[in-house]
Design an enzyme around this catalytic site. Structure first.
Site, mmCIF file in Angstrom:
data_model
loop_
_atom_site.group_PDB
_atom_site.id
_atom_site.type_symbol
_atom_site.label_atom_id
_atom_site.label_comp_id
_atom_site.label_asym_id
_atom_site.label_seq_id
_atom_site.Cartn_x
_atom_site.Cartn_y
_atom_site.Cartn_z
ATOM 1 N N LYS A 55 0.834 -1.202 0.000
ATOM 2 C CA LYS A 55 0.000 0.000 0.000
ATOM 3 C C LYS A 55 0.867 1.250 0.000
ATOM 4 C CE LYS A 55 -1.629 2.886 2.816
ATOM 5 N NZ LYS A 55 -1.754 4.098 1.990
ATOM 6 N N GLY A 71 7.241 5.235 7.639
ATOM 7 C CA GLY A 71 6.373 6.400 7.796
ATOM 8 C C GLY A 71 6.662 7.096 9.110
ATOM 9 N N SER A 72 5.647 7.756 9.631
ATOM 10 C CA SER A 72 5.853 8.580 10.825
ATOM 11 C C SER A 72 5.902 7.725 12.089
ATOM 12 C CB SER A 72 4.713 9.592 10.943
ATOM 13 O OG SER A 72 3.482 8.906 11.050
ATOM 14 N N THR A 73 6.546 8.241 13.086
ATOM 15 C CA THR A 73 6.628 7.543 14.371
ATOM 16 C C THR A 73 5.237 7.392 14.987
ATOM 17 O OG1 THR A 73 8.903 8.226 14.727
ATOM 18 C CG2 THR A 73 7.643 7.683 16.695
ATOM 19 N N VAL A 126 2.264 7.009 13.530
ATOM 20 C CA VAL A 126 1.529 5.887 12.921
ATOM 21 C C VAL A 126 2.221 4.567 13.262
ATOM 22 C CG1 VAL A 126 0.770 4.843 10.741
ATOM 23 C CG2 VAL A 126 0.493 7.299 11.102
ATOM 24 N N GLY A 127 3.552 4.567 13.288
ATOM 25 C CA GLY A 127 4.290 3.354 13.636
ATOM 26 C C GLY A 127 3.886 2.802 14.992
ATOM 27 N N GLU A 184 10.347 1.669 9.931
ATOM 28 C CA GLU A 184 11.339 2.706 9.614
ATOM 29 C C GLU A 184 10.629 4.037 9.797
ATOM 30 O OE1 GLU A 184 14.397 2.299 9.186
ATOM 31 O OE2 GLU A 184 14.613 0.208 8.579
ATOM 32 N N CYS A 224 13.769 11.154 5.830
ATOM 33 C CA CYS A 224 13.886 10.681 7.210
ATOM 34 C C CYS A 224 15.318 10.813 7.723
ATOM 35 C CB CYS A 224 13.426 9.237 7.295
ATOM 36 S SG CYS A 224 14.276 8.180 6.126
ATOM 37 N N GLU A 254 10.667 16.578 14.391
ATOM 38 C CA GLU A 254 10.925 16.389 12.967
ATOM 39 C C GLU A 254 9.994 17.313 12.174
ATOM 40 O OE1 GLU A 254 9.543 12.762 10.966
ATOM 41 O OE2 GLU A 254 11.523 12.593 10.065
#
Ligand code: NAP
Ligand code: MG
Length: 447
Positions: A151, A204-206, A208-209, A226, A260, A351
């Site tokens: 996706k 992606g972003s922390t 969402v991770g 990542e 990143c 960030e």
């Protein structure tokens, strides 16, 4: 969903979102394709992946154009990415037969290990390097004998969809690689929830991770992450200041800072601070911002109006020591900025994912390490010094996974890549990544 060219704001594409049902169909196709892909002779699987890699290489111009029009990346960088996608696929084609198990001395028999494929893996990628991030996951997933549902970020799907088509054109069997395009909250989340998806690989972003980690807990689903960064570029007074300053703009402004690994904190030893700042500003002045289709352009627009607004929340009213120029007219432009704010300012710690860098002074080696590690992130970083022993001491003390000395380079497909702390979990690239796409099985044979 409507996609606009971020440099012109013109509509370039319109499409219908995939639904959760579409994800279920894709997972079912991937599951059905699994046994044959896994059972294929390794040399044959490798050969198909090489054909796929060559197909991508034959379509570099087309893929680069899609990337530039879709996300604003300068065309030269987009071509570099398209070539890198091919290289990554070649590397993992070569890895198919090299991810070997071991035999272990035991009493009363023999003991051997196998790296078994996981089955269907869900791959979720961000918008900042769309096709490159896709290749980092497709390569090891397929090489290890898994089938995949990928996706891409819904705002930048075009190059990834084309790569999916090229896989089919290259002869990768139907169902081995599936691409579904839709929002993360529905389509992406279905990959987290789906019981037949055995692993999720996410970039992606922390924020969402963290959500994905919770989502995967229910099924103890394998997960690699990542995530974001706030990487330090540490410049000691004994460094080649000209070289460090010449490299510093590209290390944070490339891809409009939407990287990143961006070295968005430059830490400079106090005794060299004024001289470095002068050189850094000069180098930033030469960093051209404009039409991403012009091969001379170093930096294009930001990806969307929404992302521009998000970056501006940090930079509107920011007291800068240098602010560059942007084109007039349509486009989501943001100038490059160098700032030296108070250390407590959130821009020194969060960030931004835009073309803004903070310069922070330090006194000595211990101070540099302390400031560098004063972050929840730990993805990449650089050390500039002509003292080899100091370089070794400092990189060993830095809490980050992907470092360079007298260079700002981060990524090579043959070397491990990933973050410490809240920058991620697991590694991509190199033979190490294959451990994240397989289960290690141990078998004892009694003799
Ligand atoms: P993001 O918002 O976290 O989204 C990344 C991907 O996750 C997108 O495909 C997104 O889909 C999907 N997603 C969002 N919410 C989801 C959910 N609840 N369940 C499943 N999937 C979901 O990140 P981004 O804004 O695209 O990218 C920027 C971030 O990525 C930065 O923080 C950057 O540092 C990080 N990044 C890290 C690396 C690395 O290797 N460490 C590399 C590149 C980028 P939609 O957007 O389509 O909704
Ligand atoms: Mg997002």
């Amino acid at each position: 969903m409507i996609l606009r060219n971020p440099a012109t704001e013109e509509v370039i594409h319109e499409f219908r979102h995939a639904t959760v049902d579409d994800v279920d169909t894709a997972v079912a196709k991937a599951k059905a394709a699994g046994p044959a892909w896994r059972a294929m002779a390794p040399a044959d699987r490798a050969r198909l992946m090489r054909r796929f890699a060559d197909k991508v290489a034959e379509h570099v111009d087309e893929l680069a154009l899609l990337e530039t029009q879709n996300m604003g990346m300068p065309i030269g960088s987009a071509r570099w990415c398209a070539n890198a996608v091919s290289d990554v696929l070649h590397y993992f084609a070569g890895a198919v037969e090299k991810h070997t198990g071991s035999s272990i001395p035991v009493a009363g028999g023999i003991d051997v290990t196998f790296h078994e494929p996981l089955g269907v893996v869900g791959l979720i990628t961000p918008w900042n390097f769309p096709m490159l991030m896709a290749s980092w996951k497709i390569g090891p997933a397929l090489a290890a004998g898994n089938t995949a549902v990928l996706k891409p970020a819904e705002i930048t799907p075009l190059s990834t969809v084309r790569i999916g088509e090229l896989a089919l054109e290259a002869g990768i069997p139907d169902g081995v690689l599936n691409v579904v395009v839709g929002p993360g909250s529905t389509v992406g989340w279905r990959l987290v929830e789906h019981p037949d998806v055995r692993k999720v690989a996410f970039t992606g972003s922390t924020a969402v991770g963290k959500r994905l980690m919770q989502g995967c807990a229910d099924q103890v689903k394998r997960l690699t992450l990542e995530l974001g960064g706030k990487s330090a570029n540490i410049v000691f007074a004994d460094a080649d200041l000209e070289k460090a300053a010449a490299a510093a703009p590209g290390a944070v402004f490339d891809n409009s800072g939407q990287d990143c690994c961006a070295r968005s904190r430059v830490l400079v030893q106090r005794s060299a601070y004024d001289r470095f700042m002068e050189l850094f500003i000069d180098a930033a002045k030469a960093f051209t911002v404009g039409d991403p289709m012009d091969p001379a352009t170093a930096m294009g627009p930001l990806v969307t109006a929404d992302h521009l607004a998000r970056v501006k929340k940090y930079t509107d009213g920011l007291d800068t020591v240098f602010t560059g120029e942007v084109p007039s007219g349509p486009g989501y432009w943001h100038p490059v900025m160098i700032a030296a704010p108070d250390y407590a300012d959130p821009i020194c710690h969060e960030e931004v994912f835009g073309p803004v860098v903070v310069v922070i002074p330090f006194d000595d080696e211990a101070d540099a390490i302390r400031i560098c590690n004063d972050s929840d992130y730990g993805l990449s970083g650089s050390v500039w010094t002509q003292d080899g022993s100091k370089a070794i001491r400092v990189v060993r003390a830095m809490e980050a996974g992907t470092l360079s000395v007298n260079s700002n380079s981060s990524v090579r497909y043959s070397t491990p890549f990933g973050g410490f702390k809240q920058s991620g979990l697991g590694r991509e690239h190199s033979m190490h990544v294959l451990d994240h796409y397989t289960e290690l099985k141990n078998v004892f044979f009694a003799t």
